[in-house]
Design an enzyme around this catalytic site. Sequence first.
Site, mmCIF file in Angstrom:
data_model
loop_
_atom_site.group_PDB
_atom_site.id
_atom_site.type_symbol
_atom_site.label_atom_id
_atom_site.label_comp_id
_atom_site.label_asym_id
_atom_site.label_seq_id
_atom_site.Cartn_x
_atom_site.Cartn_y
_atom_site.Cartn_z
ATOM 1 C CB CYS A 51 -1.061 -0.011 1.093
ATOM 2 S SG CYS A 51 -0.429 -0.443 2.689
ATOM 3 N N GLY A 55 0.575 3.217 10.077
ATOM 4 C CA GLY A 55 -0.347 4.160 10.712
ATOM 5 C C GLY A 55 -0.532 5.376 9.826
ATOM 6 C CB CYS A 56 -3.136 6.605 7.831
ATOM 7 S SG CYS A 56 -2.604 5.261 6.779
ATOM 8 N N GLY A 57 -2.417 8.201 10.903
ATOM 9 C CA GLY A 57 -2.818 9.385 11.660
ATOM 10 C C GLY A 57 -4.280 9.724 11.450
ATOM 11 N N GLY A 92 -6.077 9.380 8.108
ATOM 12 C CA GLY A 92 -6.637 8.091 7.706
ATOM 13 C C GLY A 92 -7.523 7.503 8.784
#
Lengths: 897, 100
Positions: free
Chosen positions: A255, A428-430, A433
């Site tokens: 991804c 992790g996307c914070g 996301g």
Amino acid sequence: MATTVTEQDLGLMDQVNSLARKARLAAAVFTQYSQEQVDAIVKAMTIAAIDAAQDLALVACEETKMGLVEDKILKNLVASEFQYHQIRYKKTVGIIKEFPEDNMVEVAEPVGVILGLSPVTNPTSTIIFKSIACAKTRNSIIFSPHLMAADCSNRAAQVVYEAALAAGAPRDFITWIDKSPRLRRITELLMVHPQVDLVFATGGTHMVKAAYSSGKPALGVGAGNTPVYVHKTANITAAATDIIISKTFDYGTECPSEQTLIMDSEISELLLNEFKRLGCHICSEEEVDKVAQTVIDERTGSMNYKFVGQPAKIIADHAGFAVPIDCKILLCPLIGELRKHKLVVEKLMPVLGCVTVNSEQDGINRALDINYAGGTGHTAGIFAADDDNIIEKFSQAINAGRIIVNSPTSIGGLGGVYNNLHTTLVFGCGTGGGNITTDNVGIGNLLNYKRVPKRSNFIMTFQTTKNIYINPGSLDHLRGVKTGVTFIVTSKSAAKRGHLAMVMERLPSQTRVDTFSEVGAEPDFNVIKRAITMMRQSKPDTIIALGGGSVMDAAKIIRLFYEYPDLKLNELAVNFLDFRHRLVVFPQKTTVQLVAIPTTSGTGSEVTPFAVLSMDQRKVSLIDECLLPDVAIIDANLTKTLPKELTVDSAFDALTHAIESLVSAYASDYTDGLALEAMRLIFEALSPVLDNPGNVLLRHKLHNAACLAGMAIGNASVGVNHALAHSLGMIFGIPHGKANSVFLLSTIAHNAKMPRKFTSISSYPLWIADEKYARAAQFLNLPVEKKTNGKLALAANIENAASVSLDAKDIIRDQREARKQLLIQALSRAIFDLLEKCGQAKSISELGISEDDFKAKLPDLVALAFNDLSLRTNPSFCLQADIAQLFIDSYPPRTRP
Amino acid sequence: MKESITHKIIGDLSKNDEAVEKFIAAGDKDLLIDFSACTFISVSGLEWLESMLLKAGSGKVNVTFIELSTTLYKVFKVARIESILSACGSPAASSNSAAC
Ligand SMILES: [Fe+2]
């Protein structure tokens, strides 16, 4: 998540409960394991995973029909070998981190039971990664694999679990849901199961959303949509190669892999030619449309899962155009409005959008278009030589947890191969996301951190004016003072009382002297400004402050603003809860020397770091070491002519300073000594000096008392009495010494009582105000009522006896308490008597304030006092109700305590 | 009240303790299980404690756990098995916690 257990679920619940219970027991047993035991288990699991990396990659490709075996092997190795390399020496049991400077340690607590969701794109590597991370952190994990990858995922879980078990891990700390049509439902039921502590999701948006809405703490990742900006300064060949490595990695299933390139126009043609040379296909406008129709699902607007992890050739075949069999990437120039282009979304396959831009600004803005088209918070990339901070500008603008520089974003994002990011398969996307973290998620996210801060007693210090000349006649010190130009700050009365002449005649003859004598009773900032304007002309090396508290306070502020004209008074005066944490920073040093010569015996300002000033109808207090004068001259000859009323007022101010600093929460042995001696001198000299005002010896004692008490408050500060006095003074225009006098008996009675609410000051662990008052009475040798002395002697005898019964101990305690109360009463009486002898008002009513006026102003009095800094150091916390009561108690005339 | 006897668990508790099972089968005395010499409890150990307590309950034998080290008591706390916690005299788990 609105998961209600239906009748159909009842059959599943046995399975769900069994999985949850197994994991729960394993988590419990795991709490007993030491770091050494855990590390041995982790090592065994890593070896097993490395050994099985190839087999697991093969079965993953077979089952999912996605990706490339060779790359899946690499991912399995990243999850095992690379992760192990990063975590092997990390502490995860017991004290895991120490913060000696903060006097604190961090202790690990496992999360407990984790529900681990794994994706179809990285099935075995995710399982390996999460299993090892869970073992290292002593958590148990129940795996819910993607239905299309359940067999290979569970196989991976079994491989690492068996190795862990053989190395001594708790039974069932890894379990998994078998492949079946019920898999998703079982997962949903587990997500809300009371035994599950954390949902650790990696997978499609649906599962991640479900995890976040389960009501459990969740770690999950959002979708990616990686923009990569190729700046004109980039190395073209290297950039093209890296992008190909990255985008073809496992046929694009990672991804963080590149989704759209943003190319500076200066290099776009070169770059595309380079891609072509390296085996990529640049699609025509018509081919781009065909690719879009093929790989984008019309209904959802997102990628068509049929083509996830498929080679470029197959995608081109489906789209209906020919490319060589080994074509690496289909590069699709995105023409038209970028935000609306079908291919602007995430494409986990070797299809890569590209767009040409004419400026850096445009480049970053187009990158933002991609960044905010479904992949906010995930990953971005940039290729640049960074000669004009373009990387920093890009990083400021783009919202991505990892911004990969001059390297492949997919393998780069994994961490550990191209950079030193934490190795992970969970990105992790914070909040971009919908995640709680932007971390490369790993063991650090699978622990509860128990912080154990030890009590910090801040360093106590004692500071005062460096040179203090202390006897009558010490004004002669001025004869030797090193000065070329002296600026005298004083009041009109100093000239009248002859003080100015006394100073002038002692200054060295060659000294040029300018005098500013406009300081009145309550100077405001305009007075300060006028003085500074005058100083700018005279450019002094020395300031002499000659006068009472107002003059000395003004001189302190004049020096500060003369040397630092850019300071802002309203900032310097910002209130604070704790001196050490206050907002404002004062200058560290002053160069003009300040000589303070007090002509009253009260404030002690010559030795304090305080200065009070009027501003917009209110008083502001400045507090800082830099306000301390350099020299103080305590010459009682200057107080011989002090009128009686001023003598009494200032003496009671000094007495209040001594009493309040003695019981202050910031009091120390240093200030206690000063406070007690100041009290002794005042009790000894004040009454006699009223009959003999010209007696220099008596004046000397009062002058020294004020200075000693000044040193005490300069370090221990004052208390509630001053808060009340400031408020009363402000609202009814009562001089400070008088205002202090009327509250003394009430505040002593209040502070001597067990506080309603204790004050939370680290350096004041025990409330001892009552003991301190008693100690003062003893030190002053005040007469104590005789009535219980016989019993006290008896108590002393009992205490000295070899064995003391419990009853006897009670008697001793009671007698001690009684003795203490008598001493406090003696102190109050002595103060009452002194006030009486001096004719000083002992209550507010005696100040000529009518009861109606007083009552009308009471709310304002309370509000003003409650906001006074002096309250901070009072030995008990004063509630607003306490303050109101103190005002009310201090109104009526007093009787002798 | 029945007379009670004390039984000490020595070392790892990883399987059935037959002596305890015999006491429970006899059913004539209450049982105090002393954990002071128990160094480790495995998953099997936990499962056995739970089933043993079930048997004791139906045989009306009171079983009390004593001399628990903090490490073992924490295992029981995390395991959340009601019968085990109750044998330790631990209060029942509360489902509604006060707000911060
Ligand atoms: Fe004062």
